[in-house]
Design an enzyme around this catalytic site. Structure first.
Site, PDB file in Angstrom:
ATOM      1  N   ASP A   9       0.856  -1.188   0.000  1.00 37.43           N
ATOM      2  CA  ASP A   9       0.000   0.000   0.000  1.00 37.43           C
ATOM      3  C   ASP A   9       0.893   1.238   0.000  1.00 37.43           C
ATOM      4  OD1 ASP A   9      -2.033   1.797   0.251  1.00 37.43           O
ATOM      5  OD2 ASP A   9      -2.782   1.048   2.170  1.00 37.43           O
ATOM      6  N   ASP A 103      -3.207   2.316  -5.824  1.00 41.19           N
ATOM      7  CA  ASP A 103      -1.984   2.343  -5.007  1.00 41.19           C
ATOM      8  C   ASP A 103      -1.888   1.181  -4.034  1.00 41.19           C
ATOM      9  OD1 ASP A 103      -3.988   3.210  -3.256  1.00 41.19           O
ATOM     10  OD2 ASP A 103      -2.510   4.273  -2.049  1.00 41.19           O
ATOM     11  N   GLU A 104      -2.613   0.113  -4.324  1.00 43.03           N
ATOM     12  CA  GLU A 104      -2.692  -0.973  -3.352  1.00 43.03           C
ATOM     13  C   GLU A 104      -2.848  -2.300  -4.085  1.00 43.03           C
ATOM     14  OE1 GLU A 104      -5.795  -1.875   0.180  1.00 43.03           O
ATOM     15  OE2 GLU A 104      -5.862   0.126  -0.664  1.00 43.03           O
TER      16      GLU A 104
HETATM   17 MG   LIG Z   1      -2.443   3.987   0.150  1.00 43.08          MG
END
Ligand SMILES: [Mg+2]
Length: 386
Positions: A9, A103-104
């Protein structure tokens, strides 16, 4: 065979990219979000979080809490570009990478030991490489399944690595508030709190039969497994869907501008329906036009934000006809619309965007009637491309 699942993350992703690109923002509170009167915070840098600013908070409130912060509108195309760099790094460790948002992601490291060494070393290497190659920090969780890996990366924030070994599962889950367990919503957390269950440890102490009497057989069994950190769901790699498109060759050339615009609108709406169906958002709209003499032109536009909104997509496509000099010079024999820069719908910047009521209505129509029944009124008739 025991599994190793990694969850990565990026930390305060949008804000971190802004700080990366604008050195004067480094070490400063940065708030990325919609700057209009109804705008909401998309991401706050850790410096801004210290003032109580957080995601989904109205921008007006963020301005009150942290007036000296830099307020920056989002640049999705740039974030997508950086995310692409991160995906490339993740994909170099395993073919099984499942993005949860821009983003993960989960990475299944099971069986990669012979190639990359022990999973724990791989986690450190990957963490280092993301920092070195993108200049951005991420948090990494490593555990025997997705549930624990996701919780572990939260425990690692910001910027760390947290590994949960099998023998540590109980100790790791016990102190966590139940609301933090993945899959326990606010309602379930409230019901549990009313019955004196506040932590993972409390939850593990509740008998399976009692859980089932509270939440039904399925809900009860699910909570029982959560409390023990049990999860056998697989890491599902994202389908390669970089773009989708549709084109129609007409049996007779089209001449009237309203008819051409209407056809483009229909194609755009049909594609938007596919986005909704596949839970994707588009960041680029393309229009292709071929005249009777076979000259062909394509024009594209980058959207300010990823969307699956049929009216917005259709409007952009029709605007491309006008802006792109794609007016009918002679008869038009083919029209095409394409959507590119597709991202998972989990990335929907809900709060930054137009009302999603239409998308909800569209989803409803799709689930009842299927995409072929979908049409949108437009001036110039109600024909559908075949
Ligand atoms: Mg994040």
């Amino acid at each position: 065979m025991a599994r190793w699942i990694l969850h990565m993350d990026m930390d305060a992703f949008f804000a971190a990219v802004e700080q990366l690109d604008h050195p004067m923002l480094r070490g400063q509170p940065v708030v990325v979000g919609g700057l209009g009167p109804r705008g909401v915070v998309a991401t706050a840098s850790y410096e801004a979080r210290a003032f109580g600013v957080h995601s989904a908070m109205p921008i007006a409130k963020a301005r009150m809490l942290c007036p000296h912060a830099a307020f920056v509108p989002p640049r999705f195309a740039r974030y997508e570009q950086v995310a692409g760099q991160v995906w490339a790094i993740l994909a170099s460790y395993s073919p099984l990478v499942e993005p949860l948002s821009l983003d993960e992601a989960f990475v299944d490291l099971t069986g990669t030991e012979r190639l990359h060494g022990p999973a724990e070393e791989t986690a450190h290497g990957l963490h280092r490489r993301i920092r070195a190659e993108t200049g951005l920090a991420c948090s990494v969780g490593l555990a025997g399944n997705k549930l624990l890996a996701k919780l572990a990366s939260e425990a690692a924030k910001p910027g760390g690595i947290h590994v949960v070994h099998e023998q540590d599962v109980e100790g790791f889950l016990s102190p966590l508030p139940v609301g933090r367990l993945w899959g326990i919503g606010p309602h379930t957390a409230k019901v549990l709190a009313e019955r004196g269950v506040h932590t993972g440890g409390d939850l593990r102490d509740v008998d399976a039969s009692l859980l089932c009497s509270w939440f039904g057989p399925r809900g009860g069994a699910h909570l029982w497994r959560l409390a023990r950190g049990l999860d056998d769901s697989p890491v599902v790699p994202a389908r390669e869907a970089k773009s989708i498109s549709q084109e129609v060759t007409y049996p007779e050339d089209l001449f009237q501008e309203e008819v051409i615009a209407g056809e483009v609108r229909q194609l755009a709406v049909a594609l938007a329906a596919r986005l909704v169906e596949e839970r994707l958002l588009a960041t680029t709209v393309r229009v292709k036009i071929r005249w009777a003499d076979f000259t062909t032109r394509t024009r594209q536009v980058q959207l300010p934000e990823p969307t699956d909104h049929p009216v917005l997509i259709a409007d952009e496509a029709v605007a491309l006809l006008d802006r792109g000099g794609l007016h009918a010079e002679s008869g038009v024999r083919l029209l095409g619309v394409g959507l590119a820069g597709l991202v998972p719908a989990t990335f929907r910047p809900e709060h930054l965007f137009a009302p999603s009521a239409l998308t909800d209505a569209l989803r409803e129509v799709l689930s009842r009637h299927g995409p072929e029944r979908l049409t949108l009124g437009f001036p110039g008739g109600d024909r559908r491309p075949s």
